[in-house]
Design a protein around this motif. Structure first.
Motif, mmCIF file in Angstrom:
data_model
loop_
_atom_site.group_PDB
_atom_site.id
_atom_site.type_symbol
_atom_site.label_atom_id
_atom_site.label_comp_id
_atom_site.label_asym_id
_atom_site.label_seq_id
_atom_site.Cartn_x
_atom_site.Cartn_y
_atom_site.Cartn_z
ATOM 1 N N ARG A 114 0.927 -1.414 -0.164
ATOM 2 C CA ARG A 114 0.049 0.038 -0.109
ATOM 3 C C ARG A 114 1.037 1.218 -0.175
ATOM 4 N N THR A 128 -1.835 10.958 -3.031
ATOM 5 C CA THR A 128 -2.610 10.044 -2.964
ATOM 6 C C THR A 128 -2.471 9.457 -1.423
ATOM 7 N N THR A 131 -2.459 3.244 -0.543
ATOM 8 C CA THR A 131 -3.560 2.380 -1.450
ATOM 9 C C THR A 131 -2.909 1.515 -2.196
ATOM 10 N N LEU A 132 -3.629 0.440 -2.476
ATOM 11 C CA LEU A 132 -3.220 -0.794 -3.327
ATOM 12 C C LEU A 132 -2.988 -0.414 -4.790
ATOM 13 N N ASP A 133 -3.769 0.588 -5.254
ATOM 14 C CA ASP A 133 -3.775 1.056 -6.553
ATOM 15 C C ASP A 133 -2.472 1.792 -7.042
ATOM 16 N N ARG A 134 -1.703 0.888 -7.420
ATOM 17 C CA ARG A 134 -0.323 1.660 -7.842
ATOM 18 C C ARG A 134 -0.385 2.447 -9.011
ATOM 19 N N ASP A 135 -1.420 2.270 -10.081
ATOM 20 C CA ASP A 135 -1.668 3.028 -11.116
ATOM 21 C C ASP A 135 -1.951 4.552 -10.697
ATOM 22 N N SER A 136 -3.031 4.632 -9.622
ATOM 23 C CA SER A 136 -3.456 5.899 -9.073
ATOM 24 C C SER A 136 -1.924 6.811 -8.825
ATOM 25 N N GLN A 139 0.058 7.727 -12.009
ATOM 26 C CA GLN A 139 -0.560 8.818 -12.298
ATOM 27 C C GLN A 139 -0.632 10.361 -11.844
#
Length: 305
Positions: A114, A128, A131-136, A139
């Motif tokens: 995370r 950010t 988060t586990l959303d590494r794409d976010s 970006q």
């Protein structure tokens, strides 16, 4: 004179279920009923309806293990990060562009982590959350530009804000990676004080001093001349890393920076418990199997009748 009607020995009406009608007339159906065929069929039908409803049962709670860290990335966006003294793909680029390329590769390898992103200049801002959303995260990093948070360097505030974001996590999972190319020139907190707060909270800081030996380069007739930018506060970053149990790194070019992040990537992952879940256990096979068994039994009783 009317003739008497002839007796016709043939039946006046032919039906395919005539044999069943004769059984009804003779009372044999009652015999079959007494043997239990109708109620078995109805019971089998009810069990089929129960199976079609797909009954389920919640199993015991299970907390699956997850491998990964909770990690904040603090990236300097001060004016000196615009110095074009880094080489990337055979061309001269500014420090921030080189850092973005290395960090993008670093994020690709941190599966299961995370990760949160903090940028700092005159002030520190969290772009950010963890988060586990590494794409976010990628970006938001790509959209960052030099001077977005101001042209100064609020290193202490960046450490404090990252610490605040990590303080809800377990002690062994609190990791902060700071990348800067200057000295603290803005903000409310001094880096040393912020590092003490991070240490007390259990945050381990890996500090990366990035950039050349004192500023960028100006190209004149193909020659690279120094422009006299700010020196990196190596001594201060070393104290921060040592105080919190982290490591200090010095990167003077893109290749060295990539090697540093590869070394950080090799840190042993932390085992932590995932969110507890209760698996669903399917129970429809039981009524379905019983319904089939009763259906077969009903057919056998019917044939005997």
């Amino acid at each position: 004179m009317s003739m008497p009607a002839r007796a016709n020995p043939q039946p006046a009406l032919r039906v395919p279920w005539g044999e069943r009608l004769r059984k009804v007339a003779s009372g044999r159906v009652l015999e079959v009923t007494s043997r239990g065929f109708p109620w078995l069929a109805m019971l089998a039908w009810c069990l089929l309806c129960v199976a079609a409803a797909r009954p389920q049962q919640l199993g015991p709670a299970v907390a699956p293990p997850q491998v990964g860290r909770d990690m904040m990335l603090a990236v300097d966006l001060s004016a000196s990060m615009g110095e074009e003294d880094m080489e990337l793909g055979g061309r001269l680029v500014d420090r921030l562009t080189a850092a973005k390329a290395v960090l993008a590769d670093f994020l690709d390898r941190r599966v299961g982590d995370r990760i949160g992103l903090v940028v700092f200049g005159d002030r520190a801002f969290a772009l950010t959350p963890l988060t586990l959303d590494r794409d976010s995260v990628r970006q938001q990093l790509d959209a960052s530009v030099v001077g977005l948070a101001g042209r100064a360097t609020a290193l202490g505030d960046a450490i404090a804000l990252s610490t605040k974001r990590l303080q809800q996590q377990r002690t062994e999972q609190r990791v902060l990676i700071v990348l800067t190319d200057g000295v603290n020139t803005a903000g409310v907190l001094e880096p040393a004080k912020a590092a003490q707060i991070a240490r007390d909270t259990g945050v381990r800081i890996h500090a990366i001093a990035f950039g050349g030996e004192g500023g960028g380069a100006l190209s004149v007739f193909g020659l690279q001349l120094p422009t006299g930018g700010d020196e990196v506060d190596e001594a201060g970053l070393q104290r921060i890393a040592k105080l919190t149990g982290g490591r200090f790194f010095r990167a003077r070019d893109t290749e060295a920076l990539a090697g540093i992040y590869a070394e950080i990537d090799a840190l042993e992952p932390v085992q932590r418990q995932g969110q507890a879940v209760r698996p669903r256990i399917e129970r429809y096979p039981w009524p379905l199997g019983l319904a089939l068994a009763l259906g077969v039994l009903a057919l056998l009783l019917r044939r005997r009748g």
